[in-house]
Scaffold this active site. Structure first.
Site, mmCIF file in Angstrom:
data_model
loop_
_atom_site.group_PDB
_atom_site.id
_atom_site.type_symbol
_atom_site.label_atom_id
_atom_site.label_comp_id
_atom_site.label_asym_id
_atom_site.label_seq_id
_atom_site.Cartn_x
_atom_site.Cartn_y
_atom_site.Cartn_z
ATOM 1 N N ASP A 52 0.846 -1.188 0.000
ATOM 2 C CA ASP A 52 0.000 0.000 0.000
ATOM 3 C C ASP A 52 0.888 1.246 0.000
ATOM 4 O O ASP A 52 1.510 1.579 0.998
ATOM 5 C CB ASP A 52 -0.888 -0.048 1.261
ATOM 6 C CG ASP A 52 -1.724 1.207 1.418
ATOM 7 O OD1 ASP A 52 -1.680 2.065 0.511
ATOM 8 O OD2 ASP A 52 -2.414 1.322 2.444
ATOM 9 N N GLU A 132 31.424 10.182 -1.685
ATOM 10 C CA GLU A 132 32.236 10.058 -0.457
ATOM 11 C C GLU A 132 31.383 10.545 0.700
ATOM 12 O O GLU A 132 31.198 11.752 0.869
ATOM 13 C CB GLU A 132 33.464 10.958 -0.535
ATOM 14 C CG GLU A 132 34.406 10.637 -1.667
ATOM 15 C CD GLU A 132 35.595 11.602 -1.709
ATOM 16 O OE1 GLU A 132 36.527 11.327 -2.468
ATOM 17 O OE2 GLU A 132 35.587 12.627 -0.991
ATOM 18 N N GLU A 134 30.558 11.430 4.372
ATOM 19 C CA GLU A 134 31.144 11.730 5.682
ATOM 20 C C GLU A 134 30.045 11.601 6.738
ATOM 21 O O GLU A 134 28.869 11.798 6.433
ATOM 22 C CB GLU A 134 31.724 13.142 5.687
ATOM 23 C CG GLU A 134 32.887 13.274 4.707
ATOM 24 C CD GLU A 134 33.428 14.694 4.565
ATOM 25 O OE1 GLU A 134 34.605 14.823 4.237
ATOM 26 O OE2 GLU A 134 32.670 15.657 4.773
ATOM 27 N N GLU A 188 37.952 11.970 9.791
ATOM 28 C CA GLU A 188 37.890 13.231 9.021
ATOM 29 C C GLU A 188 38.389 14.387 9.886
ATOM 30 O O GLU A 188 38.831 14.188 11.006
ATOM 31 C CB GLU A 188 36.458 13.454 8.503
ATOM 32 C CG GLU A 188 36.299 13.263 6.991
ATOM 33 C CD GLU A 188 37.157 14.196 6.147
ATOM 34 O OE1 GLU A 188 37.642 15.215 6.655
ATOM 35 O OE2 GLU A 188 37.356 13.883 4.957
ATOM 36 N N GLU A 195 35.074 9.139 7.501
ATOM 37 C CA GLU A 195 34.675 8.946 6.096
ATOM 38 C C GLU A 195 35.074 7.537 5.689
ATOM 39 O O GLU A 195 36.138 7.057 6.061
ATOM 40 C CB GLU A 195 35.396 9.979 5.210
ATOM 41 C CG GLU A 195 35.097 9.820 3.724
ATOM 42 C CD GLU A 195 35.729 10.940 2.875
ATOM 43 O OE1 GLU A 195 35.695 12.117 3.291
ATOM 44 O OE2 GLU A 195 36.261 10.602 1.803
ATOM 45 N N HIS A 244 30.730 14.456 -1.285
ATOM 46 C CA HIS A 244 31.358 14.853 -2.552
ATOM 47 C C HIS A 244 31.119 13.727 -3.540
ATOM 48 O O HIS A 244 31.288 12.554 -3.200
ATOM 49 C CB HIS A 244 32.860 15.041 -2.370
ATOM 50 C CG HIS A 244 33.187 15.992 -1.255
ATOM 51 N ND1 HIS A 244 34.419 16.083 -0.689
ATOM 52 C CD2 HIS A 244 32.415 16.895 -0.610
ATOM 53 C CE1 HIS A 244 34.407 16.998 0.264
ATOM 54 N NE2 HIS A 244 33.188 17.501 0.339
ATOM 55 N N ARG A 317 39.474 23.880 -2.405
ATOM 56 C CA ARG A 317 38.370 23.169 -1.742
ATOM 57 C C ARG A 317 37.155 24.059 -1.478
ATOM 58 O O ARG A 317 36.147 23.612 -0.966
ATOM 59 C CB ARG A 317 38.863 22.496 -0.459
ATOM 60 C CG ARG A 317 39.619 21.250 -0.785
ATOM 61 C CD ARG A 317 40.388 20.653 0.360
ATOM 62 N NE ARG A 317 41.272 19.628 -0.192
ATOM 63 C CZ ARG A 317 40.967 18.333 -0.268
ATOM 64 N NH1 ARG A 317 39.840 17.880 0.206
ATOM 65 N NH2 ARG A 317 41.807 17.481 -0.811
ATOM 66 N N GLU A 338 34.905 16.200 -9.249
ATOM 67 C CA GLU A 338 34.331 15.985 -7.913
ATOM 68 C C GLU A 338 33.405 17.152 -7.609
ATOM 69 O O GLU A 338 33.858 18.284 -7.476
ATOM 70 C CB GLU A 338 35.471 15.919 -6.886
ATOM 71 C CG GLU A 338 35.000 15.812 -5.457
ATOM 72 C CD GLU A 338 36.146 15.990 -4.436
ATOM 73 O OE1 GLU A 338 37.221 15.378 -4.589
ATOM 74 O OE2 GLU A 338 35.955 16.779 -3.493
ATOM 75 N N ARG A 340 31.281 19.073 -5.041
ATOM 76 C CA ARG A 340 31.462 19.110 -3.587
ATOM 77 C C ARG A 340 30.260 19.608 -2.792
ATOM 78 O O ARG A 340 30.270 19.587 -1.563
ATOM 79 C CB ARG A 340 32.687 19.964 -3.243
ATOM 80 C CG ARG A 340 33.989 19.350 -3.714
ATOM 81 C CD ARG A 340 35.188 20.237 -3.433
ATOM 82 N NE ARG A 340 35.451 20.462 -2.024
ATOM 83 C CZ ARG A 340 36.121 19.645 -1.214
ATOM 84 N NH1 ARG A 340 36.622 18.528 -1.710
ATOM 85 N NH2 ARG A 340 36.315 19.936 0.053
HETATM 86 N N1 GLU Z 1 33.745 18.040 5.442
HETATM 87 C C1 GLU Z 1 33.961 18.894 4.289
HETATM 88 C C2 GLU Z 1 32.592 19.206 3.616
HETATM 89 O O1 GLU Z 1 31.715 19.588 4.282
HETATM 90 C C3 GLU Z 1 34.927 18.321 3.295
HETATM 91 C C4 GLU Z 1 36.273 17.865 3.815
HETATM 92 C C5 GLU Z 1 37.054 17.147 2.702
HETATM 93 O O2 GLU Z 1 37.599 17.824 1.822
HETATM 94 O O3 GLU Z 1 37.029 15.910 2.670
HETATM 95 O O4 GLU Z 1 32.385 19.100 2.455
HETATM 96 MG MG MG Z 2 36.204 14.063 3.095
#
Ligand code: GLU
Ligand code: MG
Length: 449
Positions: A52, A132, A134, A188, A195, A244, A317, A338, A340
């Site tokens: 259902d 990836e 976390e 991490e 991670e 990511h 980053r 990647e 992010r």
């Molecule tokens: N924890 C970070 C985020 O919020 C990334 C850290 C990393 O580069 O692995 O994306």
């Molecule tokens: Mg990471």
């Protein structure tokens, strides 16, 4: 049913499996399950199992509640903490959802992803993804409040001798028992944060794996009396948790990575560059799917390695897209991007579908990619950033919902059914939040005004 599927069922029965969890997800990404005894499984593969749908978030209305599940036997796995030898031996299999007239259900997130995977295939590509995830491990103290694990002072890649290391090993074992090949597990940056990365593969498989990952990690943490959370920003002032997502397109005709071009300074082909342009163009429109919670926007702030600007680069980053370096001597087949901005609270099927739709829109329209930005944007003044014509992600879920409504490519990728349920659920969530009076406001204003 294929012989392989039949053999798998026989093997499970012989090893003592008695129950099967037929799993699927609702639009928010919660795992739902219907349990059947193993003697029903062959019939379920052949004819489906009715359930259902009206009780599932974002599924049907009462009047059209009956739907059926068809197990995808390629995902069949025994649940490692409920192994076959005991009286509760249980396996799980991920299912596709169908309507009574035998059509794939448009509100099934896995179907939404399948549609984009098929679209890529028609353009000649297999989409590869590697998320990836976390997460934080917490314990509950005597009052039920969350607290980091005792003795956890470790940071990024630090060798932590704490309890967390043991738990991570149990998690890796559980994932591998589910057939998910783990590449690495590490502490991490933040206290209590970890991670675990698993193998890069086609998008449907890795989305299934991400769902299993979350469900498995929560179960293992619980066995240790702990709590694993994928909430994006559980603690103010330290890094939050991202998901990511590495991605590339594999050319079916040429049997090679369509993102690779060794003659380009970043190793990226025109297809890769157009795909990235698509991601950047639709980042604002899809962020409500990739970062779906009120809390997600507390992670997407400057200073914590999460992106806020719509840029790309190699080492940066703070950029939304990073282009990892392919190790010298390694084949260009490793070329990938990647993205992010997603976080692990998203529904992985919908998040992947949105990113693929955005990227393919770039490829189909041949969108041009801007210049990379390698300086840290967090150190640039807002004026300088504006001069460079760099835009930002929305700052709140409320703004993100408005952007989703305005983006025809992402709307189309979700389909009207998922879109309307999603918008309703997210608007209600945003309204509930924005009308709260928080402790922060009381501390700041009560006596000052
Ligand atoms: N924890 C970070 C985020 O919020 C990334 C850290 C990393 O580069 O692995 O994306
Ligand atoms: Mg990471």
């Amino acid at each position: 049913m294929t012989d392989a599927a039949l053999a798998r069922i026989e093997e499970a029965r012989a090893s003592g499996v008695r129950f099967i969890q037929l799993q699927f997800t609702d639009i928010i990404g919660s795992v739902k399950a219907v349990t059947i005894p193993i003697h029903q499984l062959a019939g379920s593969v052949e004819h489906g199992t009715w359930f259902d749908g009206s009780s599932i978030e974002g599924f049907t209305r009462i009047a059209e509640s009956d739907q059926y599940l068809v197990p995808d036997m390629s995902t069949f796995a025994e649940i490692p903490w409920q192994r076959g030898s005991g009286p509760r031996g249980t396996a799980r299999v991920i299912c596709d959802v169908f309507t009574p007239n035998g059509e794939p259900f448009v509100g099934d997130p896995r179907h939404v992803l399948r549609r984009q995977v098929e679209r890529a295939r028609r353009l000649g590509y297999v989409v590869h993804t590697g998320p990836e995830l976390e997460f934080f491990l917490f314990r509950r103290d005597a009052d039920g409040a969350i607290a980091p694990l005792p003795h956890d002072e470790a940071g990024y890649f630090d060798f932590s001798t704490d309890l967390a290391q043991e738990i991570r090993q149990d998690m890796v074992d559980a994932l591998e028992a589910f057939g998910i090949r783990v590449e690495a597990a590490h502490h991490e940056v933040a206290q209590g944060q970890h991670e675990i990365d698993f193998e890069y593969a086609d998008a449907l498989r890795t989305a299934d794996n991400a769902v299993t990952f979350k469900f498995a990690l929560k179960a293992i943490a619980q066995q240790h009396g702990l709590y694993a959370t994928f909430m994006p920003k559980p603690i103010h002032g330290i890094n939050g948790s991202g998901m990511h997502t590495h991605q590339s397109l594999w050319s079916i005709e040429h049997e090679r990575n369509a993102f690779a071009d060794p003659n380009n300074p970043y190793g990226l082909s025109d297809v890769a560059r157009a795909y990235m342009a698509g991601i950047l163009t639709h980042a604002r429109g899809m962020i409500a799917v990739l970062a779906p919670l009120v809390n997600s926007y507390k992670r997407l702030v400057p200073g914590y390695e999460a992106p806020t600007y719509l840029t790309w680069g190699r080492t940066n980053r703070s950029a939304l897209i990073r282009v990892p370096k392919v190790s010298p001597g390694k084949s260009v087949e490793g070329t990938r991007i990647e993205v992010r901005c997603p976080d692990p609270s998203s529904n992985t099927y919908l998040a992947f579908a949105a990113m693929i739709a955005a990227g393919l829109d770039g490829v189909e329209r041949g969108l041009p990619l801007g210049e990379p930005v390698e300086e840290s944007l967090f150190e640039m003044t807002p004026e300088r950033i504006a001069e460079k014509g760099i835009h930002e992600l929305p700052g709140t879920l409320g703004e993100a919902i408005d952007e989703l409504e305005r983006d025809p490519v992402i709307r189309e990728a979700l389909g009207e059914h998922v879109l309307s349920h999603y918008l309703d659920a997210k608007r209600a969530e945003w309204d509930a939040y924005r009308t709260q009076v928080t402790q922060w406001e009381l501390d700041r204003y009560l006596e000052a005004f």
